[in-house]
Design an enzyme around this catalytic site. Structure first.
Site, PDB file in Angstrom:
ATOM      1  N   HIS A  76     -75.578  49.328 -12.595  1.00 37.58           N
ATOM      2  CA  HIS A  76     -75.992  49.289 -11.519  1.00 37.58           C
ATOM      3  C   HIS A  76     -75.442  48.070 -10.571  1.00 37.58           C
ATOM      4  O   HIS A  76     -75.998  46.612 -11.375  1.00 37.58           O
ATOM      5  CB  HIS A  76     -76.888  50.165 -10.925  1.00 37.58           C
ATOM      6  CG  HIS A  76     -76.216  50.511  -9.388  1.00 37.58           C
ATOM      7  ND1 HIS A  76     -76.667  49.463  -8.733  1.00 37.58           N
ATOM      8  CD2 HIS A  76     -75.820  51.480  -8.680  1.00 37.58           C
ATOM      9  CE1 HIS A  76     -75.912  50.157  -7.041  1.00 37.58           C
ATOM     10  NE2 HIS A  76     -75.651  51.857  -7.295  1.00 37.58           N
ATOM     11  N   GLU A 112     -68.018  53.101  -9.386  1.00 38.33           N
ATOM     12  CA  GLU A 112     -68.411  52.159  -8.448  1.00 38.33           C
ATOM     13  C   GLU A 112     -68.571  50.956  -7.698  1.00 38.33           C
ATOM     14  O   GLU A 112     -68.950  50.018  -7.801  1.00 38.33           O
ATOM     15  CB  GLU A 112     -70.400  52.368  -9.029  1.00 38.33           C
ATOM     16  CG  GLU A 112     -71.143  53.541  -8.911  1.00 38.33           C
ATOM     17  CD  GLU A 112     -72.692  53.201  -7.859  1.00 38.33           C
ATOM     18  OE1 GLU A 112     -72.980  55.061  -7.517  1.00 38.33           O
ATOM     19  OE2 GLU A 112     -73.275  52.358  -8.059  1.00 38.33           O
TER      20      GLU A 112
HETATM   21  P1  PGA Z   1     -74.132  55.123  -1.700  1.00 40.70           P
HETATM   22  O1  PGA Z   1     -75.244  53.858  -3.392  1.00 40.70           O
HETATM   23  O2  PGA Z   1     -74.820  56.158  -1.842  1.00 40.70           O
HETATM   24  O3  PGA Z   1     -75.641  54.581  -0.276  1.00 40.70           O
HETATM   25  O4  PGA Z   1     -73.207  53.955  -0.886  1.00 40.70           O
HETATM   26  C1  PGA Z   1     -74.333  54.234  -4.191  1.00 40.70           C
HETATM   27  C2  PGA Z   1     -74.548  53.876  -5.266  1.00 40.70           C
HETATM   28  O5  PGA Z   1     -75.381  52.257  -5.172  1.00 40.70           O
HETATM   29  O6  PGA Z   1     -75.889  54.487  -6.640  1.00 40.70           O
END
Ligand code: PGA
Length: 250
Positions: free
Chosen positions: A94, A164
């Site tokens: 992540h 992401e």
């Molecule tokens: P968010 O986070 O939906 O709060 O933007 C997503 C993530 O970081 O996995």
């Protein structure tokens, strides 16, 4: 392909009592959907609560794992420990972990450790910024190739990739990504996998989107952008909002 919706609770909520309540409400409100896999990823200390909430509605996931299987590694959590609590998915790489020092080689070891122990890695990739010259694409390519180093064809078929972009995630997000931005990356990821393995293998790997997902944009990323599912942060901490995201994909 079954859509996969993953709740990433991050370092929330603050107490076991609140975590129990959130699990209870999430279970109560989620519909049973045959064509969707829902995975809830609480922080490590709350994983044990799952045994009281086992349900056909959602599976359990974790937010990280050690590179090691057992031994003297203070502060680490092994894949076996996660399996013994009922977890089947684990988020790896992540952006918030990378920002605290995790690099592609470490992430690669974690991916291999999970696969060895029959857990499903949810490998996160994403650039910090988008530049007009397209160097974010070579950055992503490097992240993918290094994180997947040494995986054979059978192993790659068992992983989930989540795109992401760091500029679109969390409370500091600059803006939401467009569906076109996601689609471009999905095609790019499939091309890399296709070159590394073969087109058939590449097509079997789900590519999810994560970053400021809510009940309004969920459908947009999945139905229009072609996402194979979603990784949801903030809006997974409210059972009503998470339910609305899942229902939006119906
Ligand atoms: P968010 O986070 O939906 O709060 O933007 C997503 C993530 O970081 O996995």
């Amino acid at each position: 392909m079954n859509k996969i919706i993953i709740a990433n609770w991050k370092m929330n909520p603050a107490t076991e009592k609140e975590a129990e309540k959130l699990l209870r409400l999430t279970k109560k409100q989620l519909p049973i959907l045959k064509d969707k896999t829902i995975v809830v990823c609480p922080p490590f200390p709350y994983l044990f609560l799952y045994k009281n909430f086992k349900s056909k509605k959602f599976l359990l996931g974790a937010q990280n794992v050690s590179t090691e299987e057992k031994g003297s590694y203070t502060g680490e959590v092994s894949p076996g420990m996660l399996s013994s609590l009922g977890a089947s998915y684990v988020i790896i790489g992540h952006g918030e972990c990378r920002a605290r020092g995790e690099n592609d080689s470490l992430i690669n070891q974690k991916v291999l450790n999970l696969l060895k122990n029959d857990l499903i890695p949810v490998l996160c990739v994403g650039e910090r910024d988008r530049d007009t010259e397209g160097s974010y694409l070579s950055f992503l390519e490097e992240q993918l190739k290094q994180s997947l180093n040494g995986l054979n064809k059978n192993q790659i078929k068992k992983i989930v990739i989540a795109y992401e972009p760091l500029w679109a995630i969390g409370g500091q997000a600059k803006r939401e990504a467009t569906k076109e931005e996601f689609t471009e990356i999905k095609i790019f990821i499939k091309k890399i996998l296709s070159d590394m393995y073969d087109p058939n293998t590449a097509s079997s790997v789900p590519v999810l989107f994560g970053g400021s997902v809510n009940s309004i944009n969920a459908r947009y990323y999945v139905s229009e952008g072609g996402a194979d599912g979603l990784l949801v942060g903030r809006d997974s901490l409210d059972a009503d909002k998470f339910e609305a995201i899942v229902r939006a994909l119906d």
